[in-house]
Design a protein around this motif. Structure first.
Motif, PDB file in Angstrom:
ATOM      1  N   HIS A 254       0.800  -1.230   0.000  1.00 59.97           N
ATOM      2  CA  HIS A 254       0.000   0.000   0.000  1.00 59.97           C
ATOM      3  C   HIS A 254       0.829   1.275   0.000  1.00 59.97           C
ATOM      4  CE1 HIS A 254      -3.597  -2.374   0.546  1.00 59.97           C
ATOM      5  NE2 HIS A 254      -3.046  -2.981   1.576  1.00 59.97           N
ATOM      6  N   GLY A 255       2.126   1.185   0.183  1.00 57.43           N
ATOM      7  CA  GLY A 255       2.970   2.365   0.101  1.00 57.43           C
ATOM      8  C   GLY A 255       3.104   3.146   1.376  1.00 57.43           C
ATOM      9  N   SER A 256       2.222   2.908   2.344  1.00 59.80           N
ATOM     10  CA  SER A 256       2.293   3.663   3.589  1.00 59.80           C
ATOM     11  C   SER A 256       1.522   2.935   4.680  1.00 59.80           C
ATOM     12  CB  SER A 256       1.729   5.087   3.404  1.00 59.80           C
ATOM     13  OG  SER A 256       0.393   5.045   2.957  1.00 59.80           O
ATOM     14  N   ILE A 257       1.793   3.347   5.911  1.00 56.74           N
ATOM     15  CA  ILE A 257       1.075   2.867   7.088  1.00 56.74           C
ATOM     16  C   ILE A 257       0.446   4.086   7.743  1.00 56.74           C
ATOM     17  CG2 ILE A 257       1.321   1.795   9.366  1.00 56.74           C
ATOM     18  CD1 ILE A 257       3.780   0.304   8.182  1.00 56.74           C
ATOM     19  N   LEU A 258      -0.871   4.071   7.900  1.00 50.80           N
ATOM     20  CA  LEU A 258      -1.611   5.229   8.390  1.00 50.80           C
ATOM     21  C   LEU A 258      -1.968   5.030   9.855  1.00 50.80           C
ATOM     22  CD1 LEU A 258      -4.003   5.761   5.327  1.00 50.80           C
ATOM     23  CD2 LEU A 258      -1.695   6.665   5.703  1.00 50.80           C
ATOM     24  N   GLY A 259      -1.308   5.782  10.715  1.00 52.78           N
ATOM     25  CA  GLY A 259      -1.527   5.622  12.141  1.00 52.78           C
ATOM     26  C   GLY A 259      -2.892   6.052  12.616  1.00 52.78           C
ATOM     27  N   LEU A 260      -3.590   6.876  11.824  1.00 56.03           N
ATOM     28  CA  LEU A 260      -4.925   7.322  12.213  1.00 56.03           C
ATOM     29  C   LEU A 260      -6.005   6.321  11.848  1.00 56.03           C
ATOM     30  CD1 LEU A 260      -4.716  11.123  11.311  1.00 56.03           C
ATOM     31  CD2 LEU A 260      -4.444  10.043  13.547  1.00 56.03           C
ATOM     32  N   GLU A 261      -5.638   5.285  11.095  1.00 61.12           N
ATOM     33  CA  GLU A 261      -6.580   4.217  10.794  1.00 61.12           C
ATOM     34  C   GLU A 261      -6.593   3.235  11.965  1.00 61.12           C
ATOM     35  OE1 GLU A 261      -8.554   3.847   8.210  1.00 61.12           O
ATOM     36  OE2 GLU A 261      -7.845   5.546   7.020  1.00 61.12           O
ATOM     37  N   ALA A 262      -7.791   2.881  12.420  1.00 57.47           N
ATOM     38  CA  ALA A 262      -7.906   2.035  13.606  1.00 57.47           C
ATOM     39  C   ALA A 262      -7.120   0.735  13.459  1.00 57.47           C
ATOM     40  CB  ALA A 262      -9.375   1.738  13.893  1.00 57.47           C
ATOM     41  N   GLY A 263      -7.163   0.137  12.282  1.00 51.40           N
ATOM     42  CA  GLY A 263      -6.505  -1.137  12.077  1.00 51.40           C
ATOM     43  C   GLY A 263      -4.995  -1.048  11.938  1.00 51.40           C
ATOM     44  N   GLN A 264      -4.450   0.164  11.820  1.00 55.50           N
ATOM     45  CA  GLN A 264      -3.016   0.321  11.612  1.00 55.50           C
ATOM     46  C   GLN A 264      -2.332   1.097  12.732  1.00 55.50           C
ATOM     47  OE1 GLN A 264      -2.119   1.895   7.733  1.00 55.50           O
ATOM     48  NE2 GLN A 264      -3.102   0.201   6.684  1.00 55.50           N
ATOM     49  N   SER A 265      -3.091   1.521  13.711  1.00 56.23           N
ATOM     50  CA  SER A 265      -2.537   2.356  14.783  1.00 56.23           C
ATOM     51  C   SER A 265      -1.420   1.650  15.539  1.00 56.23           C
ATOM     52  CB  SER A 265      -3.651   2.760  15.752  1.00 56.23           C
ATOM     53  OG  SER A 265      -3.125   3.505  16.830  1.00 56.23           O
ATOM     54  N   ALA A 266      -1.643   0.400  15.929  1.00 56.63           N
ATOM     55  CA  ALA A 266      -0.631  -0.328  16.703  1.00 56.63           C
ATOM     56  C   ALA A 266       0.632  -0.543  15.866  1.00 56.63           C
ATOM     57  CB  ALA A 266      -1.193  -1.662  17.177  1.00 56.63           C
ATOM     58  N   LEU A 267       0.468  -0.866  14.582  1.00 54.68           N
ATOM     59  CA  LEU A 267       1.627  -1.089  13.715  1.00 54.68           C
ATOM     60  C   LEU A 267       2.395   0.210  13.512  1.00 54.68           C
ATOM     61  CD1 LEU A 267       3.202  -3.116  12.034  1.00 54.68           C
ATOM     62  CD2 LEU A 267       1.699  -2.588  10.096  1.00 54.68           C
ATOM     63  N   TYR A 268       1.682   1.316  13.350  1.00 58.46           N
ATOM     64  CA  TYR A 268       2.349   2.613  13.208  1.00 58.46           C
ATOM     65  C   TYR A 268       3.199   2.922  14.435  1.00 58.46           C
ATOM     66  CZ  TYR A 268       3.087   7.599  13.595  1.00 58.46           C
ATOM     67  OH  TYR A 268       3.673   8.820  13.796  1.00 58.46           O
ATOM     68  N   HIS A 269       2.656   2.712  15.625  1.00 61.00           N
ATOM     69  CA  HIS A 269       3.409   3.025  16.842  1.00 61.00           C
ATOM     70  C   HIS A 269       4.606   2.095  16.999  1.00 61.00           C
ATOM     71  CE1 HIS A 269       0.953   6.216  18.492  1.00 61.00           C
ATOM     72  NE2 HIS A 269      -0.134   5.528  18.200  1.00 61.00           N
ATOM     73  N   TRP A 270       4.475   0.832  16.566  1.00 59.63           N
ATOM     74  CA  TRP A 270       5.640  -0.042  16.597  1.00 59.63           C
ATOM     75  C   TRP A 270       6.718   0.492  15.659  1.00 59.63           C
ATOM     76  CZ3 TRP A 270       8.652  -2.650  13.224  1.00 59.63           C
ATOM     77  CH2 TRP A 270       9.565  -3.567  13.761  1.00 59.63           C
ATOM     78  N   CYS A 271       6.314   0.911  14.460  1.00 59.64           N
ATOM     79  CA  CYS A 271       7.276   1.468  13.492  1.00 59.64           C
ATOM     80  C   CYS A 271       7.954   2.710  14.049  1.00 59.64           C
ATOM     81  CB  CYS A 271       6.573   1.798  12.183  1.00 59.64           C
ATOM     82  SG  CYS A 271       5.991   0.372  11.250  1.00 59.64           S
ATOM     83  N   ARG A 272       7.203   3.535  14.728  1.00 60.92           N
ATOM     84  CA  ARG A 272       7.779   4.755  15.290  1.00 60.92           C
ATOM     85  C   ARG A 272       8.818   4.427  16.363  1.00 60.92           C
ATOM     86  NH1 ARG A 272       4.796   9.315  19.015  1.00 60.92           N
ATOM     87  NH2 ARG A 272       6.524  10.786  19.043  1.00 60.92           N
ATOM     88  N   GLN A 273       8.540   3.446  17.190  1.00 58.30           N
ATOM     89  CA  GLN A 273       9.447   3.083  18.266  1.00 58.30           C
ATOM     90  C   GLN A 273      10.666   2.316  17.759  1.00 58.30           C
ATOM     91  OE1 GLN A 273       6.926   0.913  20.941  1.00 58.30           O
ATOM     92  NE2 GLN A 273       5.708   2.724  21.477  1.00 58.30           N
ATOM     93  N   ASN A 274      10.524   1.665  16.617  1.00 60.09           N
ATOM     94  CA  ASN A 274      11.607   0.822  16.098  1.00 60.09           C
ATOM     95  C   ASN A 274      11.965   1.220  14.667  1.00 60.09           C
ATOM     96  OD1 ASN A 274      11.652  -1.358  18.377  1.00 60.09           O
ATOM     97  ND2 ASN A 274       9.504  -1.207  17.787  1.00 60.09           N
ATOM     98  N   PHE A 275      12.015   2.520  14.445  1.00 58.36           N
ATOM     99  CA  PHE A 275      12.151   3.015  13.076  1.00 58.36           C
ATOM    100  C   PHE A 275      13.473   2.605  12.434  1.00 58.36           C
ATOM    101  CE2 PHE A 275      13.100   6.329   9.894  1.00 58.36           C
ATOM    102  CZ  PHE A 275      12.030   6.091   9.054  1.00 58.36           C
ATOM    103  N   GLU A 276      14.543   2.540  13.199  1.00 61.57           N
ATOM    104  CA  GLU A 276      15.836   2.177  12.611  1.00 61.57           C
ATOM    105  C   GLU A 276      15.823   0.756  12.077  1.00 61.57           C
ATOM    106  OE1 GLU A 276      18.577   3.948  11.768  1.00 61.57           O
ATOM    107  OE2 GLU A 276      17.154   5.546  12.221  1.00 61.57           O
ATOM    108  N   TRP A 277      15.170  -0.168  12.769  1.00 56.33           N
ATOM    109  CA  TRP A 277      15.025  -1.527  12.244  1.00 56.33           C
ATOM    110  C   TRP A 277      14.283  -1.502  10.914  1.00 56.33           C
ATOM    111  CZ3 TRP A 277      12.941  -4.255  17.292  1.00 56.33           C
ATOM    112  CH2 TRP A 277      13.993  -4.381  18.213  1.00 56.33           C
TER     113      TRP A 277
END
Length: 231
Positions: free
Chosen positions: A39-62
């Motif tokens: 999909h080209g992006s992960i949208l943190g404001l979407e209910a189904g993607q919020s948890a994944l977005y926050h994981w990406c934010r916390q582990n962005f270097e990985w």
């Protein structure tokens, strides 16, 4: 008996894994990469993607390092609550057909007017308004608009890449479109003047289409090619 087999001493030693991550983090990383490729992006404001977005934010270097191995650059846009991927290599790029390029240009325009000029937080437009924008304002010399079927395909394609939200209605012209911030990097103009120059080239030569990535549409130059978007 002694052996001279150079692999003898390594038979019982499994190869070292590439990523020394806990299993839960490996699963999250895999989900994030698949989402970006699809999909080209992960949208943190979407209910189904919020948890994944926050994981990406916390582990962005990985995420950044592994995405690089796939030929992708990733950006963390926290103000918009979004992780977005852009291709680094040509093999990930796609070429839109000319009519799809024209619609994506119009969607960028509609979003920019509402966000920048009108100060709105949401960029909402109907298919009917989009058609009017194309025909009456942006490209009045356009010979014809895409058919309903083709317009539906183009809009669903844009929705697949998180560039818009698309709500189908009957009649089709009443269908709703919300232009999403991801389009700003996929259609990379600085302002309306920049957009106008590119649109003028499209109008004059009719050889312009948007380069993107398979799964991750890219900010890039506008070049035309009559070629279907890969499934």
């Amino acid at each position: 008996m002694p052996t001279h087999d150079p692999d003898f001493l390594h038979v019982d030693q499994p190869p070292e894994t590439l990523l020394r991550l806990p299993e839960a983090d490996r699963a999250q990383l895999g989900d994030a990469l698949q989402e970006l490729l699809t999909h080209g992006s992960i949208l943190g404001l979407e209910a189904g993607q919020s948890a994944l977005y926050h994981w990406c934010r916390q582990n962005f270097e990985w995420l950044r390092e592994t995405a690089t191995l796939l030929g992708l650059d990733v950006a963390l846009l926290h103000e918009e609550r979004m992780v977005q991927a852009l291709p680094r290599i040509a093999s990930l790029q796609l070429r839109l057909r000319q009519d799809a390029t024209l619609i994506w240009l119009a969607l960028w325009y509609a979003g920019d007017v509402r966000w920048r000029d009108e100060g709105q937080t949401q960029a909402l437009i109907s298919v009917s308004e989009l058609n009017s924008l194309l025909k009456d304002q942006l490209l009045p010399d356009l010979a014809s608009l895409p058919t309903r079927t083709r317009m539906r395909e183009i809009l669903r394609q844009a929705a697949r890449f998180n560039l818009i939200r698309f709500t189908l209605a009957e009649p089709f012209e009443d269908s709703g479109i919300e232009v999403l911030p991801a389009i700003r990097r996929v259609v990379p103009f600085q302002d309306l003047a920049d957009w106008t120059r590119s649109a003028a080239v499209f109008k004059k030569e009719e050889t312009t289409d948007l380069e993107g990535a398979a799964g991750t549409p890219a900010a890039g130059s506008l070049q035309a090619e009559e070629e279907d978007f890969p499934a």
